[in-house]
Design an enzyme around this catalytic site. Sequence first.
Site, PDB file in Angstrom:
ATOM      1  N   CYS A 214      94.292  -5.503  -2.534  1.00 49.07           N
ATOM      2  CA  CYS A 214      93.333  -4.944  -3.470  1.00 49.07           C
ATOM      3  C   CYS A 214      94.086  -4.172  -4.544  1.00 49.07           C
ATOM      4  CB  CYS A 214      92.379  -4.020  -2.733  1.00 49.07           C
ATOM      5  SG  CYS A 214      91.732  -4.753  -1.216  1.00 49.07           S
ATOM      6  N   GLN A 215      93.345  -3.594  -5.446  1.00 48.53           N
ATOM      7  CA  GLN A 215      93.947  -2.760  -6.489  1.00 48.53           C
ATOM      8  C   GLN A 215      93.290  -1.395  -6.457  1.00 48.53           C
ATOM      9  OE1 GLN A 215      95.956  -3.547  -9.611  1.00 48.53           O
ATOM     10  NE2 GLN A 215      96.773  -5.359  -8.592  1.00 48.53           N
TER      11      GLN A 215
END
Lengths: 256, 256
Positions: free
Chosen positions: B2-3
């Site tokens: 994810c970010q």
Amino acid sequence: MCQLLGLNCATPTDAQFSFSGLQRRGGATDHHGDGWGIAFFEGKGLRLFVDCESAAHSPMANFLRQYPLKSTHIIAHVRKATEGAVRLENTHPFCRVLWGRHWVFAHNGDLKDYRPHLHSHFHPVGDTDSERAFCWLLQELAKSHASLPSVPELTLTLRELLPQVRRHGSFNFLLSNGQALWAHCSTQLHYLVRQHPFAHATLMDEDWTVNFAEVNQPGDRAAVVVTTPLTRDERWTAFAAGELKVFVDGLPLDGV
Amino acid sequence: MCQLLGLNCATPTDAQFSFSGLQRRGGATDHHGDGWGIAFFEGKGLRLFVDCESAAHSPMANFLRQYPLKSTHIIAHVRKATEGAVRLENTHPFCRVLWGRHWVFAHNGDLKDYRPHLHSHFHPVGDTDSERAFCWLLQELAKSHASLPSVPELTLTLRELLPQVRRHGSFNFLLSNGQALWAHCSTQLHYLVRQHPFAHATLMDEDWTVNFAEVNQPGDRAAVVVTTPLTRDERWTAFAAGELKVFVDGLPLDGV
């Protein structure tokens, strides 16, 4: 005094029509301009929006009016502050997690000098009587049940607990965990069930008529609970003082 | 993977520029299309937005891009699901209340077969490794401190706890209670501090340049923490593997 709106639906439903009527009362047709909030359950998930601006003029409320979030359990609140400053942490609905479920609570009323003994892990973030009452209810529910009980069991426990809060003042509230909607009236609350055959409804606070027959399927059904009736041409039933009702699949559960 | 995006600011700041870069990675310039979320503290209050749509195409994310919510502590996340279905209850950031404070947590990584012993009152609503790790951290923090400790004390406790989670896999996370931002890197995390004299910055994922000197006052200062750098013309500092940093008033706290 604030205004409450709760929906309990058999199928995911959007609240745009009803929320629109409530939104107008938040600073336009009525004086509840001290913030607003709305919670939508999606299964076990939750979206909670709170805002300190008046609902009638809030960009967020206007966005939600246009953006249809469908849900089986919705709780909304427009606030007229009685205790606690106009700050985000004092804005209803409040939310906590218990037994791996979100619980959402909104209150209309005024609990005088209400300082419950909060000896467990539910503590308020803000400084309202409402959030203290919610924390106390969850604390006592958690003491009564080791894990998530059935809806009738929870209703029985709530019935035993409520007199201890009610004696401090007016305590109209809506509570949901995404499985059921509990509605308690101490001074003012109304409800209706929208179901087949669906009819027209016209908002009291805005020139908007909906033909629910056009927007619903036969299996759809929604119970709507509000402080004061939202529409001029539907039959609303007043709660009795002290009455707790629980709604599941768009209907009041009898006998619990 | 994810970010993550976290902001810790000396004065309330909007995240439109940085969130815009992150939003593009949620399904447009990158493949993190399994939902997104963002949390804004306002004092002790919290606004939390979560959505299962890809951030790049979400009406809610577009609304937030246009609607400047100012905050001293912001945590955002775009999700690429590794464990747990794409459902609202599995969408970061997660939130709980402890010691009368909201706590917000977002995770980037993958904890293999991670089933911590959750014997207290923090239980996950969804079924991600991330929410289990968050619940375990809060459980252990609550066991270590009877009431809200200072930021350095909390940081020390976190440092003691983290190896027990880290050995299960990658565990990059952001955590905030509205007083500080804790950022832990196990594989990938970067930060910078924007402060006087402010300069230009250009997003990597979108044709957008901001002259921060025009939009800030001399007393403004913001620490920005991200998975991978958001801008092409600012100097980002990579975290070391295993490093925990805590940010207060827009600066990393040294010596804790």
